[in-house]
Design a protein around this motif. Structure first.
Motif, PDB file in Angstrom:
ATOM      1  N   GLU A   1     -16.250  -6.785  -8.593  1.00  0.00           N
ATOM      2  CA  GLU A   1     -15.957  -5.646  -7.722  1.00  0.00           C
ATOM      3  C   GLU A   1     -16.050  -6.064  -6.269  1.00  0.00           C
ATOM      4  N   ARG A   2     -15.170  -5.528  -5.448  1.00  0.00           N
ATOM      5  CA  ARG A   2     -15.300  -5.801  -4.024  1.00  0.00           C
ATOM      6  C   ARG A   2     -16.224  -4.745  -3.420  1.00  0.00           C
ATOM      7  N   ARG A   3     -16.780  -5.052  -2.238  1.00  0.00           N
ATOM      8  CA  ARG A   3     -17.663  -4.078  -1.618  1.00  0.00           C
ATOM      9  C   ARG A   3     -16.849  -2.914  -1.073  1.00  0.00           C
TER      10      ARG A   3
ATOM     11  N   LYS B   1       1.392 -15.554   7.780  1.00  0.00           N
ATOM     12  CA  LYS B   1       0.305 -16.415   7.315  1.00  0.00           C
ATOM     13  C   LYS B   1      -0.217 -15.997   5.941  1.00  0.00           C
ATOM     14  N   TYR B   2      -0.228 -14.695   5.672  1.00  0.00           N
ATOM     15  CA  TYR B   2      -0.794 -14.196   4.421  1.00  0.00           C
ATOM     16  C   TYR B   2       0.296 -13.684   3.475  1.00  0.00           C
ATOM     17  N   ALA B   3       1.478 -14.276   3.623  1.00  0.00           N
ATOM     18  CA  ALA B   3       2.604 -13.798   2.800  1.00  0.00           C
ATOM     19  C   ALA B   3       3.289 -14.948   2.077  1.00  0.00           C
ATOM     20  N   LYS B   4       2.592 -16.083   1.964  1.00  0.00           N
ATOM     21  CA  LYS B   4       3.227 -17.251   1.345  1.00  0.00           C
ATOM     22  C   LYS B   4       3.558 -17.009  -0.129  1.00  0.00           C
ATOM     23  N   PHE B   5       2.717 -16.201  -0.783  1.00  0.00           N
ATOM     24  CA  PHE B   5       2.907 -16.004  -2.227  1.00  0.00           C
ATOM     25  C   PHE B   5       4.121 -15.132  -2.579  1.00  0.00           C
ATOM     26  N   LEU B   6       4.791 -14.591  -1.589  1.00  0.00           N
ATOM     27  CA  LEU B   6       5.995 -13.812  -1.875  1.00  0.00           C
ATOM     28  C   LEU B   6       7.072 -14.679  -2.531  1.00  0.00           C
TER      29      LEU B   6
ATOM     30  N   ASN C   1      -8.508   0.886 -10.935  1.00  0.00           N
ATOM     31  CA  ASN C   1      -8.182  -0.419 -11.527  1.00  0.00           C
ATOM     32  C   ASN C   1      -7.379  -1.322 -10.601  1.00  0.00           C
ATOM     33  N   ARG C   2      -6.779  -0.751  -9.592  1.00  0.00           N
ATOM     34  CA  ARG C   2      -5.918  -1.547  -8.720  1.00  0.00           C
ATOM     35  C   ARG C   2      -6.705  -2.553  -7.896  1.00  0.00           C
ATOM     36  N   ARG C   3      -6.243  -3.781  -7.892  1.00  0.00           N
ATOM     37  CA  ARG C   3      -6.733  -4.785  -6.951  1.00  0.00           C
ATOM     38  C   ARG C   3      -5.503  -5.513  -6.418  1.00  0.00           C
ATOM     39  N   SER C   4      -5.617  -6.070  -5.241  1.00  0.00           N
ATOM     40  CA  SER C   4      -4.486  -6.831  -4.707  1.00  0.00           C
ATOM     41  C   SER C   4      -4.273  -8.080  -5.555  1.00  0.00           C
ATOM     42  N   VAL C   5      -3.041  -8.277  -5.969  1.00  0.00           N
ATOM     43  CA  VAL C   5      -2.687  -9.430  -6.804  1.00  0.00           C
ATOM     44  C   VAL C   5      -1.848 -10.390  -5.972  1.00  0.00           C
ATOM     45  N   ARG C   6      -2.288 -11.645  -5.930  1.00  0.00           N
ATOM     46  CA  ARG C   6      -1.580 -12.634  -5.109  1.00  0.00           C
ATOM     47  C   ARG C   6      -1.071 -13.812  -5.919  1.00  0.00           C
ATOM     48  N   LYS C   7      -1.313 -13.771  -7.238  1.00  0.00           N
ATOM     49  CA  LYS C   7      -0.756 -14.804  -8.127  1.00  0.00           C
ATOM     50  C   LYS C   7       0.030 -14.097  -9.231  1.00  0.00           C
TER      51      LYS C   7
ATOM     52  N   THR D   1       0.232  -5.530  -7.745  1.00  0.00           N
ATOM     53  CA  THR D   1       0.882  -5.316  -6.447  1.00  0.00           C
ATOM     54  C   THR D   1       0.005  -5.893  -5.340  1.00  0.00           C
ATOM     55  N   CYS D   2       0.594  -6.087  -4.188  1.00  0.00           N
ATOM     56  CA  CYS D   2      -0.201  -6.352  -2.986  1.00  0.00           C
ATOM     57  C   CYS D   2       0.567  -5.806  -1.781  1.00  0.00           C
ATOM     58  N   TRP D   3      -0.141  -5.121  -0.944  1.00  0.00           N
ATOM     59  CA  TRP D   3       0.424  -4.689   0.329  1.00  0.00           C
ATOM     60  C   TRP D   3       0.636  -5.922   1.212  1.00  0.00           C
ATOM     61  N   ILE D   4       1.721  -5.956   1.930  1.00  0.00           N
ATOM     62  CA  ILE D   4       1.978  -7.069   2.846  1.00  0.00           C
ATOM     63  C   ILE D   4       2.265  -6.525   4.250  1.00  0.00           C
ATOM     64  N   GLY D   5       1.338  -6.878   5.167  1.00  0.00           N
ATOM     65  CA  GLY D   5       1.564  -6.515   6.566  1.00  0.00           C
ATOM     66  C   GLY D   5       1.771  -7.757   7.417  1.00  0.00           C
ATOM     67  N   SER D   6       1.658  -8.898   6.754  1.00  0.00           N
ATOM     68  CA  SER D   6       1.739 -10.175   7.455  1.00  0.00           C
ATOM     69  C   SER D   6       3.199 -10.651   7.485  1.00  0.00           C
ATOM     70  N   PHE D   7       3.940 -10.162   8.470  1.00  0.00           N
ATOM     71  CA  PHE D   7       5.335 -10.591   8.617  1.00  0.00           C
ATOM     72  C   PHE D   7       5.799 -10.326  10.037  1.00  0.00           C
TER      73      PHE D   7
HETATM   74  C1  FMN Z   1      -1.598  -2.285   5.369  1.00  0.00           C
HETATM   75  C2  FMN Z   1      -2.083  -3.455   4.559  1.00  0.00           C
HETATM   76  C3  FMN Z   1      -1.594  -4.730   4.833  1.00  0.00           C
HETATM   77  C4  FMN Z   1      -2.002  -5.815   4.046  1.00  0.00           C
HETATM   78  N1  FMN Z   1      -1.434  -7.040   4.278  1.00  0.00           N
HETATM   79  C5  FMN Z   1      -1.734  -8.071   3.462  1.00  0.00           C
HETATM   80  C6  FMN Z   1      -1.058  -9.316   3.596  1.00  0.00           C
HETATM   81  O1  FMN Z   1      -0.191  -9.493   4.443  1.00  0.00           O
HETATM   82  N2  FMN Z   1      -1.380 -10.323   2.740  1.00  0.00           N
HETATM   83  C7  FMN Z   1      -2.343 -10.168   1.775  1.00  0.00           C
HETATM   84  O2  FMN Z   1      -2.581 -11.127   1.032  1.00  0.00           O
HETATM   85  N3  FMN Z   1      -3.011  -8.989   1.599  1.00  0.00           N
HETATM   86  C8  FMN Z   1      -2.713  -7.944   2.415  1.00  0.00           C
HETATM   87  N4  FMN Z   1      -3.331  -6.722   2.227  1.00  0.00           N
HETATM   88  C9  FMN Z   1      -4.307  -6.552   1.127  1.00  0.00           C
HETATM   89  C10 FMN Z   1      -5.754  -6.355   1.610  1.00  0.00           C
HETATM   90  O3  FMN Z   1      -6.247  -7.588   2.048  1.00  0.00           O
HETATM   91  C11 FMN Z   1      -6.575  -5.766   0.443  1.00  0.00           C
HETATM   92  O4  FMN Z   1      -6.060  -4.512   0.100  1.00  0.00           O
HETATM   93  C12 FMN Z   1      -8.055  -5.608   0.792  1.00  0.00           C
HETATM   94  O5  FMN Z   1      -8.645  -6.854   1.026  1.00  0.00           O
HETATM   95  C13 FMN Z   1      -8.839  -4.905  -0.325  1.00  0.00           C
HETATM   96  O6  FMN Z   1      -8.749  -5.622  -1.547  1.00  0.00           O
HETATM   97  P1  FMN Z   1      -8.104  -4.958  -2.833  1.00  0.00           P
HETATM   98  O7  FMN Z   1      -6.692  -4.536  -2.482  1.00  0.00           O
HETATM   99  O8  FMN Z   1      -8.120  -6.005  -3.919  1.00  0.00           O
HETATM  100  O9  FMN Z   1      -8.916  -3.765  -3.216  1.00  0.00           O
HETATM  101  C14 FMN Z   1      -2.949  -5.633   3.006  1.00  0.00           C
HETATM  102  C15 FMN Z   1      -3.435  -4.351   2.747  1.00  0.00           C
HETATM  103  C16 FMN Z   1      -3.003  -3.270   3.490  1.00  0.00           C
HETATM  104  C17 FMN Z   1      -3.513  -1.896   3.143  1.00  0.00           C
END
Ligand code: FMN
Length: 174
Positions: A156-158, A70-75, A16-22, A117-123
């Motif tokens: 669904e994502r691929r 760049k990909y961390a504005k929503f924090l 069920n987990r997907r990255s949430v950015r809002k 949740t969303c993983w953030i590596g963009s910092f």
């Molecule tokens: C190590 C890692 C770093 C990530 N960094 C970012 C990030 O900085 N910003 C962001 O919006 N998503 C980030 N993501 C999320 C991925 O883009 C996302 O997990 C991937 O596109 C798959 O989509 P899903 O999580 O919805 O299944 C990161 C994911 C991982 C595992």
């Protein structure tokens, strides 16, 4: 409860987990946050060194300082950010893996709690270390956002098929 039921629950949370950015402005309840942190606390680590420290960031001013990527504005709009820090001295070889495992445990527990949740590596690591006062012998491995999702359901994502990514007894690809 049978073992298979337990397995299903975990697999459901993982599926069920997907990255949430809002995120909505709704606060994350303290008891749910504590269970999320607990899931990280009991994660496995090489030699059981537990070379981690997690900074839970709620303060809006501090959160804003984490939005340089760049990909961390929503924090800025997300109620909770968790910065996963690894002790580079205690475990030079495995701190990144160990912190990663703990953070992913937290992600799965958060999903089971109905939180996004969303993983953030963009910092920029130095920026984050300065903002949070992380000592020199720790690295910032990754951050997580945590909160109530405001996103619409997505398709669904691929994802790669099991056949594409596994082989038996010997590495065999394509
Ligand atoms: C190590 C890692 C770093 C990530 N960094 C970012 C990030 O900085 N910003 C962001 O919006 N998503 C980030 N993501 C999320 C991925 O883009 C996302 O997990 C991937 O596109 C798959 O989509 P899903 O999580 O919805 O299944 C990161 C994911 C991982 C595992």
């Amino acid at each position: 409860m049978t073992l298979s039921v337990v397995h299903m629950d975990v697999l459901d949370a993982i599926k069920n987990r997907r990255s949430v950015r809002k995120y909505s402005a709704e606060a994350v309840p303290e008891d749910a946050l504590m269970r999320v942190l607990e899931a990280g606390r009991i994660a496995p680590s090489a030699n059981n060194l537990q070379p981690w420290h997690f900074v839970v960031v709620r303060d809006p001013g501090t959160r804003k300082k984490l939005t340089g990527g760049k990909y961390a504005k929503f924090l800025e709009e997300c109620p909770v950010v968790i910065a996963g820090c690894g002790d580079t001295k205690k475990s030079p070889e495995w701190h990144v893996v160990d912190v990663t495992i703990a953070l992913q445990n937290m992600v799965t527990q958060a999903t089971a709690e109905g939180l996004g949740t969303c993983w953030i590596g963009s910092f920029d690591e130095k920026e984050v270390k300065d903002a949070l006062g992380v000592p020199d012998d720790f690295s910032v491995v990754a951050m997580l956002t945590l909160g109530h999702s405001k996103e619409k359901a997505r398709g669904e994502r691929r994802t790669k098929a099991i056949d594409e990514i596994t082989s038996r007894d010997r590495f065999a690809k394509g």
